[in-house]
Design an enzyme around this catalytic site. Structure first.
Site, PDB file in Angstrom:
ATOM      1  N   GLU A   1       0.833  -1.208   0.000  1.00  0.00           N
ATOM      2  CA  GLU A   1       0.000   0.000   0.000  1.00  0.00           C
ATOM      3  C   GLU A   1       0.871   1.263   0.000  1.00  0.00           C
ATOM      4  O   GLU A   1       0.539   2.251  -0.660  1.00  0.00           O
ATOM      5  CB  GLU A   1      -0.953  -0.031   1.200  1.00  0.00           C
ATOM      6  CG  GLU A   1      -2.016  -1.122   1.034  1.00  0.00           C
ATOM      7  CD  GLU A   1      -2.889  -1.306   2.255  1.00  0.00           C
ATOM      8  OE1 GLU A   1      -2.323  -1.631   3.323  1.00  0.00           O
ATOM      9  OE2 GLU A   1      -4.110  -1.116   2.165  1.00  0.00           O
TER      10      GLU A   1
ATOM     11  N   GLU B   1      -3.670  -9.556   3.655  1.00  0.00           N
ATOM     12  CA  GLU B   1      -4.473  -9.246   4.840  1.00  0.00           C
ATOM     13  C   GLU B   1      -5.616 -10.227   5.057  1.00  0.00           C
ATOM     14  O   GLU B   1      -5.967 -10.561   6.184  1.00  0.00           O
ATOM     15  CB  GLU B   1      -5.051  -7.824   4.744  1.00  0.00           C
ATOM     16  CG  GLU B   1      -4.035  -6.713   4.976  1.00  0.00           C
ATOM     17  CD  GLU B   1      -3.290  -6.297   3.721  1.00  0.00           C
ATOM     18  OE1 GLU B   1      -3.304  -7.049   2.722  1.00  0.00           O
ATOM     19  OE2 GLU B   1      -2.680  -5.212   3.743  1.00  0.00           O
TER      20      GLU B   1
HETATM   21  N1  3HC Z   1       4.179  -7.556  11.905  1.00  0.00           N
HETATM   22  C1  3HC Z   1       4.859  -7.930  12.992  1.00  0.00           C
HETATM   23  N2  3HC Z   1       5.733  -8.979  13.013  1.00  0.00           N
HETATM   24  C2  3HC Z   1       5.895  -9.645  11.869  1.00  0.00           C
HETATM   25  C3  3HC Z   1       5.204  -9.307  10.695  1.00  0.00           C
HETATM   26  C4  3HC Z   1       4.321  -8.203  10.739  1.00  0.00           C
HETATM   27  N3  3HC Z   1       3.634  -7.800   9.664  1.00  0.00           N
HETATM   28  N4  3HC Z   1       5.584 -10.158   9.715  1.00  0.00           N
HETATM   29  C5  3HC Z   1       6.473 -11.000  10.270  1.00  0.00           C
HETATM   30  N5  3HC Z   1       6.669 -10.695  11.563  1.00  0.00           N
HETATM   31  C6  3HC Z   1       7.595 -11.354  12.504  1.00  0.00           C
HETATM   32  C7  3HC Z   1       7.218 -12.808  12.732  1.00  0.00           C
HETATM   33  O1  3HC Z   1       6.275 -12.929  13.761  1.00  0.00           O
HETATM   34  C8  3HC Z   1       8.556 -13.417  13.093  1.00  0.00           C
HETATM   35  O2  3HC Z   1       8.802 -13.118  14.429  1.00  0.00           O
HETATM   36  P1  3HC Z   1       9.623 -14.153  15.364  1.00  0.00           P
HETATM   37  O3  3HC Z   1      10.964 -14.273  14.715  1.00  0.00           O
HETATM   38  O4  3HC Z   1       9.631 -13.480  16.679  1.00  0.00           O
HETATM   39  O5  3HC Z   1       8.844 -15.444  15.348  1.00  0.00           O
HETATM   40  C9  3HC Z   1       9.546 -12.607  12.249  1.00  0.00           C
HETATM   41  O6  3HC Z   1       8.858 -11.421  11.871  1.00  0.00           O
HETATM   42  C10 3HC Z   1       9.996 -13.311  11.002  1.00  0.00           C
HETATM   43  O7  3HC Z   1       8.852 -13.766  10.293  1.00  0.00           O
HETATM   44  P2  3HC Z   1       8.802 -15.204   9.604  1.00  0.00           P
HETATM   45  O8  3HC Z   1       9.329 -16.228  10.519  1.00  0.00           O
HETATM   46  O9  3HC Z   1       7.416 -15.356   9.084  1.00  0.00           O
HETATM   47  O10 3HC Z   1       9.838 -14.993   8.409  1.00  0.00           O
HETATM   48  P3  3HC Z   1       9.787 -15.531   6.928  1.00  0.00           P
HETATM   49  O11 3HC Z   1      11.004 -15.043   6.280  1.00  0.00           O
HETATM   50  O12 3HC Z   1       9.449 -16.980   6.907  1.00  0.00           O
HETATM   51  O13 3HC Z   1       8.535 -14.778   6.247  1.00  0.00           O
HETATM   52  C11 3HC Z   1       7.118 -12.935   5.658  1.00  0.00           C
HETATM   53  C12 3HC Z   1       8.532 -13.407   6.056  1.00  0.00           C
HETATM   54  C13 3HC Z   1       6.753 -13.512   4.285  1.00  0.00           C
HETATM   55  C14 3HC Z   1       7.128 -11.436   5.582  1.00  0.00           C
HETATM   56  C15 3HC Z   1       6.101 -13.423   6.686  1.00  0.00           C
HETATM   57  O14 3HC Z   1       6.540 -13.075   7.962  1.00  0.00           O
HETATM   58  C16 3HC Z   1       4.718 -12.863   6.522  1.00  0.00           C
HETATM   59  O15 3HC Z   1       3.950 -13.361   5.726  1.00  0.00           O
HETATM   60  N6  3HC Z   1       4.380 -11.819   7.317  1.00  0.00           N
HETATM   61  C17 3HC Z   1       3.064 -11.261   7.360  1.00  0.00           C
HETATM   62  C18 3HC Z   1       2.772 -10.434   6.172  1.00  0.00           C
HETATM   63  C19 3HC Z   1       1.413  -9.819   6.317  1.00  0.00           C
HETATM   64  O16 3HC Z   1       0.448 -10.465   6.642  1.00  0.00           O
HETATM   65  N7  3HC Z   1       1.322  -8.523   6.044  1.00  0.00           N
HETATM   66  C20 3HC Z   1       0.100  -7.832   6.135  1.00  0.00           C
HETATM   67  C21 3HC Z   1      -0.042  -7.327   7.512  1.00  0.00           C
HETATM   68  S1  3HC Z   1      -1.626  -6.606   7.804  1.00  0.00           S
HETATM   69  C22 3HC Z   1      -1.528  -5.101   7.067  1.00  0.00           C
HETATM   70  O17 3HC Z   1      -0.566  -4.774   6.453  1.00  0.00           O
HETATM   71  C23 3HC Z   1      -2.721  -4.232   7.283  1.00  0.00           C
HETATM   72  C24 3HC Z   1      -2.711  -3.048   6.394  1.00  0.00           C
HETATM   73  O18 3HC Z   1      -3.446  -3.321   5.223  1.00  0.00           O
HETATM   74  C25 3HC Z   1      -3.306  -1.858   7.067  1.00  0.00           C
END
Ligand code: 3HC
Ligand code: NAI
Length: 682
Positions: free
Chosen positions: A103, A123
């Site tokens: 975004e 999301e």
């Molecule tokens: N917020 C906070 N912490 C996050 C995060 C996020 N968005 N994404 C990842 N983390 C944290 C994980 O909890 C993890 O923490 P830990 O080491 O303490 O367990 C650490 O970051 C590493 O994450 P992964 O183990 O998942 O690492 P990978 O390399 O396997 O994957 C990733 C990376 C693909 C970015 C994966 O973490 C992921 O899919 N994250 C979520 C992405 C997501 O859903 N984004 C949308 C969020 S909602 C949003 O943006 C709302 C908006 O529209 C207003």
């Protein structure tokens, strides 16, 4: 400082550094806004680049802030400021540009990306919708249909595809990203018209049927989930309303989802899945065993599927059977499965041959001598397992991991049949093993830390979600399933119909109920026609050749397209057993059916926790969501217990106690939680 700025030749470069994934937490939002403000007021600045240090561009909003009081500036505010700037803004993308990160990029006027960048709005997987303009800006940039796919399904797309869709302006080499972005920004300095995503109108018209067609095409995968429908509504608003009003509508829908139970459950599961990969008492720096070659014993239902996981990950597999015929059959099924995937366009014919080329079929266990990991998947009989393991002991090289795929048997007893119990572990895959995401890693009394840590690392390589379980009958998943199964049988003996029991669970969100599941798996698993004695309902059904879907009849009658219908014959069989059991026959309401099926499972889950079989309550939930189809939007049985309250679960169990399975006992942990008003899942 998580955000820094520097000036290069009139270009203000705003760089975030907020490991591990540059989530857009409060400090980052503040820093970017400050940078945009500086660019606006500084006459020397003619253009802006937004970039990130570390492994990725912003991977989204900071999920840990959800549910807490919001702190200004909000992400929509930051993005609106970026878009409104009258100097060109270029987003330099790498890694996983997801959610709020995409975004932000949509707020920028131009987007450059490295070849390996993945872009997405995931999301929906957290029970939400993109709440910082994504549902309004993305359709304006890529068109309604493409945007619907990305927003409602939530799967990321590669940079090349994003470029073809017009979401990325240019793909640039990994090592040149920052410099190319600065040069690009400079080349746009002074432009009179900036391409603002939110102001575009060319791609936003849509025929109303797009939305209905999309709903129809995805009905099955979306069943029960609230967020996908809200996503569709928000994208529809983009086609009907001016940007400001569309953004308002998006915000309303976003807030409603954020406050709801489904998103709470899905956000919980996001963190639960990451917690499950941690083994509490195994040090992080435990040395891993290098696994370059895998052996599998038994090419039946499970062995073949397990082999496919490793072949698909590029690891050579030696598959051993006792005879040529079952070996050929097993190898044939593997090939057929790969070819079916290729026919659906999900795999290239070359990839099929590549995977098959890694497979060495054999009828000689000695061929396993150079394998680093050997997984046994032979019949579920202790004597046979012990024999296989003691032979393996004399064949396998030192340090090789010896794993069993047993569903119920005692891994310690199996380990004791070798001279190296520290090398033995349970790797319990679920059927079909090439598809189901769950892997229970069963930790024997003597299993070494290296074997455990390697098993966990390997699970990632073959894209499984692994959970560690201790040794007990059925481990985490099947132990709880057995309790549910026993109650389902009790219920039909007391007057509930099998189809009512199934319906209640399907309405709850499970893909099928216990009797549908039994028909699908086959009622004759473990049934011996030579020794049958009409002593259970299942036995009688098998004797009448009602052995499940495969014989066209089981608990249900099946038509040619395998649709099940209630069976009068089954009613009659059940009634005669009920009469003999001496149980009172009565009408049983849906609520009682649900409580009788789920509360004893929760009680068993609590025992699994108090015995230390599972490390944490969220692991139990991960098992049920990934292995048994528990609806993700309900978080899992222990999360569900917390939503009901332990006191209510306990009260429910007490209400039904007299009718529960013989030998039923209440969990001490459940009683304690009920007394203290405590939660299982924190
Ligand atoms: N917020 C906070 N912490 C996050 C995060 C996020 N968005 N994404 C990842 N983390 C944290 C994980 O909890 C993890 O923490 P830990 O080491 O303490 O367990 C650490 O970051 C590493 O994450 P992964 O183990 O998942 O690492 P990978 O390399 O396997 O994957 C990733 C990376 C693909 C970015 C994966 O973490 C992921 O899919 N994250 C979520 C992405 C997501 O859903 N984004 C949308 C969020 S909602 C949003 O943006 C709302 C908006 O529209 C207003
Ligand atoms: P299966 O009967 O389909 O396959 C077992 C295979 O092992 C047969 O092909 C048989 O010829 C072979 N075999 C037997 N003894 C052997 C030996 N000494 N050497 C080499 N091969 C030998 O059984 P399935 O369903 O694949 O089950 C295997 C194991 O996986 C069992 O322990 C079972 O409990 C477990 N399991 C089964 C699941 C399922 O849904 N079917 C799910 C999870 C685990």
């Amino acid at each position: 400082m998580s955000v820094s700025t520097s000036k290069e030749d009139g270009v203000l470069v705003i760089v975030s550094d907020n490991p591990p994934v540059n989530a857009l937490g409060h400090g980052v939002r503040e820093g970017i806004l400050r940078g945009i403000e500086a660019a606006r007021t500084d006459q020397e600045v003619t253009a802006v680049v937004i970039a990130c240090d570390g492994r990725t561009f912003h991977a989204g909003a900071d999920i840990t802030e959800f549910g807490k009081p919001p702190q200004d500036p909000s992400l929509p505010e930051v993005i609106e400021a970026i878009e409104a700037l009258d100097k060109p803004v270029v987003a330099a993308l790498h890694g996983t540009t997801l959610g709020g990160g995409l975004e932000v990029a949509l707020g920028a006027h131009y987007r450059l990306a490295t070849p390996s960048t993945k872009l997405g709005l995931p999301e929906v997987k957290l029970g939400l919708l993109p709440g910082a303009g994504g549902t309004q800006r993305l359709p304006r940039v890529v068109g309604v249909e493409a945007a619907l796919g990305m927003i409602v399904k939530g799967d990321p797309i590669p940079a090349k595809k994003a470029e073809a869709m017009g979401l990325v302006d240019e793909i640039v080499p990994e090592s040149e990203l920052r410099q190319r972005a600065i040069a690009f920004a400079r080349s746009k300095a002074g432009s009179a018209e900036l391409p603002r995503s939110g102001r575009r109108t060319d791609k936003i018209t849509a025929d109303g049927s797009v939305f209905d067609d999309f709903r129809r095409a995805n009905a099955r995968r979306l069943r029960g989930f609230e967020a996908p429908e809200a996503c569709i509504e928000a994208v529809k608003a983009a086609t009907e309303l001016p940007l400001e009003e569309g953004l308002k509508k998006e915000r309303e829908l976003f807030m409603k989802l954020m406050m709801g139970e489904q998103s709470a459950a899905l956000r919980y599961l996001f963190f639960a899945e990451r917690a499950a990969s941690k083994i509490d008492d195994v040090p992080k720096d435990t040395p891993l065993i290098e696994v370059k070659k895998v052996g599998i014993i038994g090419a039946g239902t499970m062995g073949g599927g397990i082999a496919m996981n490793f072949l698909s990950a590029g690891l050579p597999v030696t598959l051993v059977e006792r005879d040529q015929a079952p070996l050929d059959r097993g190898v044939g099924i593997i090939r057929k499965n790969y070819e079916a995937t290729a026919a659906k366009g999900r795999m290239s014919p070359e990839a099929v041959e590549q995977a098959m080329g890694l497979l060495t079929p054999s009828t000689d266990m000695n061929d396993l001598k150079d394998c680093d990991l050997i997984i046994e998947a032979v019949f579920e009989l202790m004597e046979i397992k012990k024999e296989v393991f003691s032979r393996l002991d004399s064949i396998a090289k030192d340090g090789a991991i010896l794993a069993t795929n047993t569903s119920y048997l005692d891994v310690n007893e199996i380990a004791a049949s070798t001279k190296r119990p520290e090398s033995v572990v349970g790797l319990h895959f679920f059927s079909p093993a090439n598809i189901m995401r769950l892997l229970e890693i069963v930790r024997g009394e003597k299993t070494s830390d290296s074997v455990l840590a390697t098993s966990m690392a390997l699970s990632k390589k073959i894209r499984k979600t692994a959970v560690v379980a201790g040794v007990c009958h059925g481990f985490i998943g099947n132990r709880m399933l057995a309790v549910r199964q026993a109650e389902a049988n009790n219920l039909i003996l007391e007057g509930a119909k099998p189809w009512d029991v199934d319906r209640v669970l399907v309405e709850f969100g499970l893909p099928m109920g216990p009797f549908q599941m039994a028909d699908l798996a086959g009622l004759d698993i473990g049934w011996d026609p030579e020794k049958t004695s009409s002593s259970t309902i299942r036995e009688v059904l098998c004797e009448r050749d009602r052995r499940g879907q495969k014989t066209g009849a089981g608990f249900y009658d099946y038509d040619e397209s395998r649709r099940g219908a209630p069976s009068a014959e089954v009613e009659e069989v059940v009634a005669s057993f009920a009469e003999r059991s001496g149980r009172e026959q009565r009408n049983i309401g849906d609520q009682e059916i649900l409580e009788r099926l789920l509360y004893p499972m929760i009680n068993e889950g609590a025992k699994i926790l108090e015995e230390g079989i599972a490390q944490r309550a969220s692991d139990v939930d991960i098992v049920w969501v990934n292995g048994y189809g528990w609806p993700a939007y309900r978080g899992g049985p222990m999360f569900f217990a917390d939503q009901q309250g332990a006191a209510e679960v306990l009260a429910g169990l007490k209400r039904h106690e007299a009718r529960l399975q013989d030998g039923f006992t209440l969990s001490e942990l459940l009683k304690r939680k009920a007394e203290e008003g405590g939660r299982f899942t924190g």
